[in-house]
Design a protein around this motif. Structure first.
Motif, short mmCIF file in Angstrom:
data_model
loop_
_atom_site.label_atom_id
_atom_site.label_comp_id
_atom_site.label_asym_id
_atom_site.label_seq_id
_atom_site.Cartn_x
_atom_site.Cartn_y
_atom_site.Cartn_z
N GLY A 205 2.59 -44.88 58.78
CA GLY A 205 2.27 -45.16 60.30
C GLY A 205 1.77 -45.87 60.79
O GLY A 205 2.57 -46.89 60.92
N ALA A 206 1.01 -45.21 62.33
CA ALA A 206 1.04 -46.34 63.24
C ALA A 206 -0.09 -46.49 63.79
O ALA A 206 -0.80 -44.49 63.98
CB ALA A 206 1.93 -45.80 64.30
N GLY A 207 -1.11 -47.37 64.35
CA GLY A 207 -1.79 -46.69 65.02
C GLY A 207 -1.76 -47.73 66.50
O GLY A 207 -1.33 -48.74 66.43
N GLY B 153 -2.85 -44.11 51.56
CA GLY B 153 -1.96 -45.40 51.00
C GLY B 153 -2.51 -46.73 51.80
O GLY B 153 -3.39 -46.37 53.12
N ASN B 154 -1.81 -47.97 51.15
CA ASN B 154 -1.79 -49.30 52.10
C ASN B 154 -0.87 -49.46 53.36
O ASN B 154 0.15 -49.25 53.38
CB ASN B 154 -1.77 -49.80 51.33
N THR B 155 -1.17 -49.05 54.69
CA THR B 155 0.23 -48.95 55.91
C THR B 155 -0.29 -50.46 56.80
O THR B 155 -0.40 -50.62 57.65
CB THR B 155 -0.34 -47.88 57.10
N THR B 156 -0.46 -51.38 55.78
CA THR B 156 -0.69 -52.92 56.50
C THR B 156 -1.05 -53.11 57.31
O THR B 156 -2.29 -52.96 57.70
CB THR B 156 0.75 -53.57 55.76
N ALA B 157 0.09 -53.38 58.74
CA ALA B 157 -0.74 -53.68 60.21
C ALA B 157 -1.40 -52.36 60.10
O ALA B 157 -1.75 -52.26 61.82
CB ALA B 157 0.72 -54.05 60.63
N ALA B 158 -1.04 -51.40 60.50
CA ALA B 158 -0.43 -50.16 61.12
C ALA B 158 -2.81 -49.94 60.51
O ALA B 158 -2.85 -48.44 60.94
CB ALA B 158 -0.41 -48.77 60.64
N THR B 159 -3.04 -50.51 59.60
CA THR B 159 -4.44 -49.45 58.41
C THR B 159 -5.33 -49.75 59.51
O THR B 159 -6.39 -47.99 59.84
CB THR B 159 -4.68 -50.50 57.90
N ILE B 160 -5.82 -51.00 60.51
CA ILE B 160 -7.04 -50.69 61.09
C ILE B 160 -7.03 -49.86 62.47
O ILE B 160 -7.97 -48.90 62.58
CB ILE B 160 -8.03 -52.27 61.43
N PRO B 161 -5.81 -49.84 62.87
CA PRO B 161 -6.05 -49.18 64.24
C PRO B 161 -6.09 -46.95 63.90
O PRO B 161 -6.13 -46.37 64.57
CB PRO B 161 -4.95 -49.79 65.23
N LEU B 162 -5.00 -47.75 62.72
CA LEU B 162 -4.89 -45.73 62.41
C LEU B 162 -6.73 -45.25 61.54
O LEU B 162 -6.99 -43.66 62.08
CB LEU B 162 -3.93 -45.57 61.05
N GLY B 163 -7.23 -46.11 61.28
CA GLY B 163 -8.75 -46.00 61.26
C GLY B 163 -9.70 -46.20 61.69
O GLY B 163 -10.87 -45.00 61.81
N MET B 164 -9.35 -46.53 63.06
CA MET B 164 -10.43 -46.44 64.13
C MET B 164 -9.78 -45.04 64.62
O MET B 164 -10.70 -44.07 65.42
CB MET B 164 -9.64 -47.76 64.99
N HIS B 165 -9.00 -44.56 65.36
CA HIS B 165 -8.73 -43.41 65.92
C HIS B 165 -9.35 -42.23 64.77
O HIS B 165 -9.66 -41.44 65.46
CB HIS B 165 -6.94 -43.19 65.89
N ASP B 166 -9.12 -42.21 63.13
CA ASP B 166 -9.62 -41.08 62.34
C ASP B 166 -10.88 -40.72 62.56
O ASP B 166 -11.54 -40.41 62.79
CB ASP B 166 -9.04 -41.08 60.99
#
Ligand code: UT7
Length: 338
Positions: free
Chosen positions: A164-166, A294-307
């Protein structure tokens, strides 16, 4: 008035292909029950063969730029956090810059794994506060699926990670009221390299007694797959993320109860529940996405922010705290008014 940086646009992208725990049962010696109980993960996304990390990043970036209401030519830097770049060199930021069509501006790749996005945010904040930059595109993007051992032996790491990406745009702002205006308040960054081999991808690399950075022996031994000592990572993740956040809030004179939302890294639902329990944070203030990505490492926090924005849980003016922990060991925390 003080020159600061703020988040002006957020974007994300995940590949269409959903891979459930039941799908993994067919490849690895695992079960939906084990994965859900031990990690909280239900499904994750995997790319198709012809997608690269910078392709995912491009989609998230276009959305972030659009939401920021700027033209791509207003960007004056790209900071790209990833542990799964398109190629070993040049950095993924170079490929993204070309795809985005913004030649000339500097790009910087950050290699701090799960903590990469918070490192990138902190670096962008410093460039903007120094007055040298006005609009920086900050990305976290990963393709794990192409690098995992998807054979029956790969279960202890293979079930955890997703693609994934954020992306966010960070822009210069003059803060008049630091209790109300959107801005990055403070960031703490940490590393302890003595734990480097507790979670790492050994090969290919120059750290072997070999004349070649990649050879058949490395491949035969599976050194091109991530290796992890899960229990050591788990214990340190809880300890270091909580310590970092406590120190950050103390230094910033912010009380936990004043924080509206906690956007933690997503490595294991049990890690985040433990964090919330230890710090007395109500569960509803912790925004989790691990169940579906799952765990998307560096993408996790911006992905969460977007959601969180999409679900109406993150709104302008809210006080947000993030913390992350991962390979290195690296860990970081950040406080920002969204
Ligand atoms: O972002 C930072 C990166 N990673 C992390 O933060 C991960 C941190 N660690 C963790 O989340 C947990 O340690 C794991 C989820 C990785 C593992 O959970 P655990 O409760 O520590 O399990 P374990 O490694 O102690 O394994 C327990 C059992 C073992 O079997 P035996 O020896 O008890 O018979 C494993 O072989 O579970 C087995 N096992 C599995 N079984 C089914 C390990 N992986 C799997 C699996 N499916 N995927």
């Amino acid at each position: 008035m003080a020159l600061s940086s703020k988040i002006t646009g957020v974007g994300s992208f995940v590949p269409e292909r959903v891979v459930t725990n039941h799908d993994l049962e067919k490849m690895m010696n695992t079960s939906d029950e084990w994965i859900q109980q031990r990690t909280g993960i239900v499904e994750r996304r995997w790319v198709d063969a012809n997608t690269s990390t910078s392709d995912l990043a491009l989609k998230a970036s276009v959305e972030a730029i659009e939401n920021a209401g700027i033209d791509k030519n207003d960007l004056d830097m790209i900071i790209f956090a990833t542990l799964s770049p398109d190629h070993d060199f040049p950095g993924a930021g170079c490929f993204l810059q070309d795809k985005l069509g913004v030649p000339g501006i500097p790009t910087l790749d950050i290699r701090q794994q799960c903590t990469g996005f918070l490192y990138a945010m902190s670096i962008a904040d410093k460039f903007i506060k120094s007055g040298s930059n006005k609009n920086i595109l900050v990305i976290g993007a990963e393709i794990h699926s192409k690098g995992l051992d998807r054979s029956p032996e790969g279960r202890n790491v293979g079930v955890l990670f997703g693609d994934g990406a954020g992306a966010i745009v960070m822009s210069a702002t003059d803060v008049k009221d630091d209790k109300a205006d959107s801005h990055i308040i403070n960031c703490h960054l940490h590393c302890d390299g003595s734990y480097a081999k507790e979670l790492w991808l050994p090969g290919p690399g120059t750290g072997f007694n070999s004349e070649n950075r990649c050879d058949q022996k490395m491949l035969d031994e599976g050194l091109h797959f991530p290796q992890m000592n899960g229990k050591v990572v788990f214990v340190n993740a809880v300890k270091k993320m909580s310590q970092s956040l406590i120190n950050l809030c103390k230094e910033s004179e912010v009380k936990f109860e004043d924080i509206d939302l906690f956007l933690f890294h997503q490595a294991n639902l049990r890690i985040n529940s433990k964090l919330a329990e230890m710090m007395g944070i109500p569960e509803e203030k912790v925004f989790n996405t691990i169940q579906k990505y799952g765990n998307t490492t560096a993408a996790t926090i911006p992905l969460g922010m977007h959601d969180a924005v999409k679900e109406g849980k993150l709104k302008p003016g809210m006080l947000v705290a993030s913390a992350a922990f991962g390979s290195g060991f690296t860990w970081a925390s950040s406080l920002y008014r969204f």
